[in-house]
Design a protein around this motif. Structure first.
Motif, PDB file in Angstrom:
ATOM      1  N   TYR A 237       4.970  27.036 -47.400  1.00  0.00           N
ATOM      2  CA  TYR A 237       6.020  27.972 -46.988  1.00  0.00           C
ATOM      3  C   TYR A 237       5.574  29.407 -47.252  1.00  0.00           C
ATOM      4  O   TYR A 237       5.732  30.295 -46.404  1.00  0.00           O
ATOM      5  N   PHE A 238       5.002  29.652 -48.424  1.00  0.00           N
ATOM      6  CA  PHE A 238       4.576  31.004 -48.786  1.00  0.00           C
ATOM      7  C   PHE A 238       3.387  31.452 -47.936  1.00  0.00           C
ATOM      8  O   PHE A 238       3.291  32.616 -47.542  1.00  0.00           O
ATOM      9  N   CYS A 239       2.483  30.517 -47.639  1.00  0.00           N
ATOM     10  CA  CYS A 239       1.333  30.831 -46.793  1.00  0.00           C
ATOM     11  C   CYS A 239       1.785  31.197 -45.382  1.00  0.00           C
ATOM     12  O   CYS A 239       1.373  32.220 -44.817  1.00  0.00           O
ATOM     13  N   LYS A 240       2.647  30.369 -44.802  1.00  0.00           N
ATOM     14  CA  LYS A 240       3.106  30.616 -43.432  1.00  0.00           C
ATOM     15  C   LYS A 240       4.001  31.850 -43.346  1.00  0.00           C
ATOM     16  O   LYS A 240       4.003  32.543 -42.325  1.00  0.00           O
ATOM     17  N   SER A 241       4.748  32.124 -44.403  1.00  0.00           N
ATOM     18  CA  SER A 241       5.571  33.331 -44.413  1.00  0.00           C
ATOM     19  C   SER A 241       4.687  34.565 -44.332  1.00  0.00           C
ATOM     20  O   SER A 241       4.983  35.519 -43.597  1.00  0.00           O
ATOM     21  N   GLU A 242       3.585  34.550 -45.084  1.00  0.00           N
ATOM     22  CA  GLU A 242       2.617  35.654 -45.033  1.00  0.00           C
ATOM     23  C   GLU A 242       2.023  35.781 -43.639  1.00  0.00           C
ATOM     24  O   GLU A 242       1.984  36.865 -43.049  1.00  0.00           O
ATOM     25  N   LEU A 243       1.583  34.651 -43.076  1.00  0.00           N
ATOM     26  CA  LEU A 243       0.945  34.671 -41.762  1.00  0.00           C
ATOM     27  C   LEU A 243       1.919  35.095 -40.673  1.00  0.00           C
ATOM     28  O   LEU A 243       1.637  36.015 -39.883  1.00  0.00           O
ATOM     29  N   PHE A 244       3.065  34.437 -40.598  1.00  0.00           N
ATOM     30  CA  PHE A 244       3.997  34.707 -39.495  1.00  0.00           C
ATOM     31  C   PHE A 244       4.595  36.116 -39.576  1.00  0.00           C
ATOM     32  O   PHE A 244       4.898  36.719 -38.544  1.00  0.00           O
ATOM     33  N   SER A 245       4.749  36.643 -40.784  1.00  0.00           N
ATOM     34  CA  SER A 245       5.225  38.020 -40.912  1.00  0.00           C
ATOM     35  C   SER A 245       4.211  38.991 -40.316  1.00  0.00           C
ATOM     36  O   SER A 245       4.575  39.957 -39.628  1.00  0.00           O
ATOM     37  N   ARG A 246       2.934  38.725 -40.574  1.00  0.00           N
ATOM     38  CA  ARG A 246       1.869  39.560 -40.000  1.00  0.00           C
ATOM     39  C   ARG A 246       1.846  39.428 -38.477  1.00  0.00           C
ATOM     40  O   ARG A 246       1.682  40.416 -37.749  1.00  0.00           O
ATOM     41  N   LEU A 247       2.027  38.217 -37.988  1.00  0.00           N
ATOM     42  CA  LEU A 247       2.008  37.994 -36.539  1.00  0.00           C
ATOM     43  C   LEU A 247       3.200  38.674 -35.867  1.00  0.00           C
ATOM     44  O   LEU A 247       3.075  39.182 -34.743  1.00  0.00           O
ATOM     45  N   LYS A 248       4.332  38.691 -36.560  1.00  0.00           N
ATOM     46  CA  LYS A 248       5.530  39.323 -35.992  1.00  0.00           C
ATOM     47  C   LYS A 248       5.291  40.823 -35.794  1.00  0.00           C
ATOM     48  O   LYS A 248       5.696  41.405 -34.777  1.00  0.00           O
ATOM     49  N   THR A 249       4.624  41.455 -36.750  1.00  0.00           N
ATOM     50  CA  THR A 249       4.299  42.878 -36.629  1.00  0.00           C
ATOM     51  C   THR A 249       3.388  43.127 -35.435  1.00  0.00           C
ATOM     52  O   THR A 249       3.589  44.071 -34.663  1.00  0.00           O
ATOM     53  N   ILE A 250       2.385  42.271 -35.273  1.00  0.00           N
ATOM     54  CA  ILE A 250       1.458  42.413 -34.146  1.00  0.00           C
ATOM     55  C   ILE A 250       2.193  42.212 -32.827  1.00  0.00           C
ATOM     56  O   ILE A 250       1.977  42.952 -31.859  1.00  0.00           O
ATOM     57  N   ALA A 251       3.074  41.210 -32.791  1.00  0.00           N
ATOM     58  CA  ALA A 251       3.826  40.925 -31.559  1.00  0.00           C
ATOM     59  C   ALA A 251       4.677  42.125 -31.146  1.00  0.00           C
ATOM     60  O   ALA A 251       4.748  42.471 -29.958  1.00  0.00           O
ATOM     61  N   VAL A 252       5.306  42.768 -32.117  1.00  0.00           N
ATOM     62  CA  VAL A 252       6.122  43.952 -31.815  1.00  0.00           C
ATOM     63  C   VAL A 252       5.237  45.066 -31.248  1.00  0.00           C
ATOM     64  O   VAL A 252       5.581  45.707 -30.244  1.00  0.00           O
ATOM     65  N   ASP A 253       4.082  45.294 -31.878  1.00  0.00           N
ATOM     66  CA  ASP A 253       3.155  46.337 -31.416  1.00  0.00           C
ATOM     67  C   ASP A 253       2.644  46.060 -30.009  1.00  0.00           C
ATOM     68  O   ASP A 253       2.370  46.986 -29.243  1.00  0.00           O
ATOM     69  N   GLU A 254       2.503  44.774 -29.681  1.00  0.00           N
ATOM     70  CA  GLU A 254       1.951  44.370 -28.380  1.00  0.00           C
ATOM     71  C   GLU A 254       3.038  44.116 -27.333  1.00  0.00           C
ATOM     72  O   GLU A 254       2.736  43.693 -26.215  1.00  0.00           O
ATOM     73  N   ASP A 255       4.302  44.354 -27.721  1.00  0.00           N
ATOM     74  CA  ASP A 255       5.428  44.111 -26.826  1.00  0.00           C
ATOM     75  C   ASP A 255       5.455  42.646 -26.357  1.00  0.00           C
ATOM     76  O   ASP A 255       5.658  42.349 -25.180  1.00  0.00           O
ATOM     77  N   ILE A 256       5.244  41.735 -27.316  1.00  0.00           N
ATOM     78  CA  ILE A 256       5.275  40.294 -27.045  1.00  0.00           C
ATOM     79  C   ILE A 256       6.521  39.704 -27.690  1.00  0.00           C
ATOM     80  O   ILE A 256       6.784  39.920 -28.876  1.00  0.00           O
ATOM     81  N   LEU A 257       7.291  38.973 -26.905  1.00  0.00           N
ATOM     82  CA  LEU A 257       8.557  38.442 -27.404  1.00  0.00           C
ATOM     83  C   LEU A 257       8.409  37.154 -28.195  1.00  0.00           C
ATOM     84  O   LEU A 257       9.216  36.855 -29.074  1.00  0.00           O
ATOM     85  N   TYR A 258       7.383  36.343 -27.879  1.00  0.00           N
ATOM     86  CA  TYR A 258       7.293  35.006 -28.466  1.00  0.00           C
ATOM     87  C   TYR A 258       5.995  34.802 -29.242  1.00  0.00           C
ATOM     88  O   TYR A 258       4.903  35.097 -28.745  1.00  0.00           O
ATOM     89  N   ILE A 259       6.144  34.261 -30.444  1.00  0.00           N
ATOM     90  CA  ILE A 259       5.018  33.814 -31.257  1.00  0.00           C
ATOM     91  C   ILE A 259       5.043  32.293 -31.238  1.00  0.00           C
ATOM     92  O   ILE A 259       6.086  31.675 -31.461  1.00  0.00           O
ATOM     93  N   CYS A 260       3.907  31.679 -30.973  1.00  0.00           N
ATOM     94  CA  CYS A 260       3.816  30.211 -30.885  1.00  0.00           C
ATOM     95  C   CYS A 260       2.767  29.688 -31.850  1.00  0.00           C
ATOM     96  O   CYS A 260       1.707  30.310 -32.032  1.00  0.00           O
ATOM     97  N   ASP A 261       3.036  28.542 -32.445  1.00  0.00           N
ATOM     98  CA  ASP A 261       2.013  27.854 -33.226  1.00  0.00           C
ATOM     99  C   ASP A 261       1.741  26.486 -32.607  1.00  0.00           C
ATOM    100  O   ASP A 261       2.421  26.059 -31.677  1.00  0.00           O
ATOM    101  N   GLY A 262       0.733  25.806 -33.126  1.00  0.00           N
ATOM    102  CA  GLY A 262       0.287  24.547 -32.529  1.00  0.00           C
ATOM    103  C   GLY A 262       0.879  23.300 -33.145  1.00  0.00           C
ATOM    104  O   GLY A 262       0.342  22.203 -32.934  1.00  0.00           O
ATOM    105  N   SER A 263       1.965  23.416 -33.889  1.00  0.00           N
ATOM    106  CA  SER A 263       2.590  22.217 -34.471  1.00  0.00           C
ATOM    107  C   SER A 263       2.973  21.243 -33.367  1.00  0.00           C
ATOM    108  O   SER A 263       3.497  21.644 -32.330  1.00  0.00           O
ATOM    109  N   ASN A 264       2.687  19.959 -33.591  1.00  0.00           N
ATOM    110  CA  ASN A 264       3.046  18.947 -32.594  1.00  0.00           C
ATOM    111  C   ASN A 264       4.185  18.072 -33.107  1.00  0.00           C
ATOM    112  O   ASN A 264       4.663  18.239 -34.226  1.00  0.00           O
ATOM    113  N   PHE A 265       4.629  17.138 -32.289  1.00  0.00           N
ATOM    114  CA  PHE A 265       5.822  16.364 -32.597  1.00  0.00           C
ATOM    115  C   PHE A 265       5.643  15.479 -33.836  1.00  0.00           C
ATOM    116  O   PHE A 265       6.599  15.212 -34.561  1.00  0.00           O
ATOM    117  N   GLU A 266       4.412  15.032 -34.098  1.00  0.00           N
ATOM    118  CA  GLU A 266       4.159  14.201 -35.274  1.00  0.00           C
ATOM    119  C   GLU A 266       4.329  14.976 -36.572  1.00  0.00           C
ATOM    120  O   GLU A 266       4.542  14.368 -37.628  1.00  0.00           O
TER     121      GLU A 266
END
Length: 282
Positions: free
Chosen positions: A109-138
């Motif tokens: 949780y702490f690792c992904k919070s660090e990562l996704f928070s950083r990605l959210k900043t980049i997405a805002v700078d790039e005018d990107i609405l959606y951040i996606c990861d590769g988690s699958n149904f399993e």
């Protein structure tokens, strides 16, 4: 990994085809996406489909950290280069967070919070609405605290949304000609530590070195679980005969002792995902 044996769409089961088409529709509706990219089977497949559907409206972000093997980071950069996808490399600092370093069961949780928070900043700078990861149904069937961070920060998991499982992703990856279709599963090196055992940079390097040696010996699916001075090796049971060869065994013991281990053991249950989670369910 293999580059041969590409399949045609006619070889794909109808249910898997339907999920594939739904995935493309979801990505098309997103219009612009940032993909958290590791170079593994799932994120490579997701990036490929997103790139095919959205072209230049896709940005891959690769996280560099001591918790991932350097080899994996270099391979991820090569994959995005081969795809001609736009990408950025960032360095995450989860080891600076005591909540992560102390390695509680919620570590991811702490690792992904660090990562996704950083990605959210980049997405805002790039005018990107959606951040996606590769988690699958399993991934819904295992203990995944990181999914809570994804939910809190609005990260979407399109493969999970269309209920694609690993076997289907490998099949579709093979159809698309991706070299990762048969790549062994990978997880961050922090997953090699028993919970509540502190994660140290030197121990991460030790694990990485030991696993690299075993891969160089020809073992395909490898985990070196770190129990202080003891290394607990997990490999596919089909490779037990190979590792028990007298010369091979002696060489492995010698090399792993050089990395700092005093005892070198083989887990007779063999490789399995999330073996460090087993004590949580006893």
């Amino acid at each position: 990994m293999s580059k041969v044996g590409r399949l045609t769409m006619t070889k794909i089961p109808p249910d898997t085809k339907a999920k594939f088409e739904k995935l493309k529709s979801i990505l098309e509706e997103m219009r612009r996406v940032l993909v958290a990219f590791s170079g593994g089977v799932d994120s490579t497949f997701l990036l490929k489909v997103a790139k095919d559907v959205l072209g230049e409206n896709v940005l891959a972000v690769i996280a560099s950290s001591e918790t991932y093997p350097e080899r994996e980071q270099k391979e991820a950069i090569k994959i995005v280069g081969d795809m001609k996808a736009r990408y950025k490399v960032i360095h995450t600092k989860e080891l600076d967070n005591p909540d992560f370093k102390n390695n509680p069961p919620e570590r991811c949780y702490f690792c992904k919070s660090e990562l996704f928070s950083r990605l959210k900043t980049i997405a805002v700078d790039e005018d990107i609405l959606y951040i996606c990861d590769g988690s699958n149904f399993e991934d819904t069937q295992d203990f995944r605290p990181g999914s809570k961070a994804a939910e809190e920060l609005g990260v979407r998991s399109p493969l999970k949304e269309v209920q694609l499982v690993k076997e289907e992703i490998r099949l579709l990856s093979r159809m698309l000609g991706l070299s990762t279709w048969d790549k062994p599963s990978m997880a961050c090196l922090s997953s090699r530590f028993p919970y509540n055992t502190q994660i140290e940079r030197e121990s991460l390097r030790q694990i990485d070195q030991a696993e690299e040696f075993l891969r160089a010996m020809g073992f395909s699916q490898v985990r070196v679980r770190h129990h202080g001075k003891m290394a607990r090796i997990e490999i596919d049971p089909t490779e037990f005969a190979k590792i028990m060869d007298e010369k091979t065994r002696a060489k492995i013991v010698e090399e792993l002792k050089k990395t700092g281990y005093l005892y070198v053991t083989l887990d007779l249950a063999g490789y399995r995902t999330g073996s460090m989670n087993e004590p949580l369910f006893e």
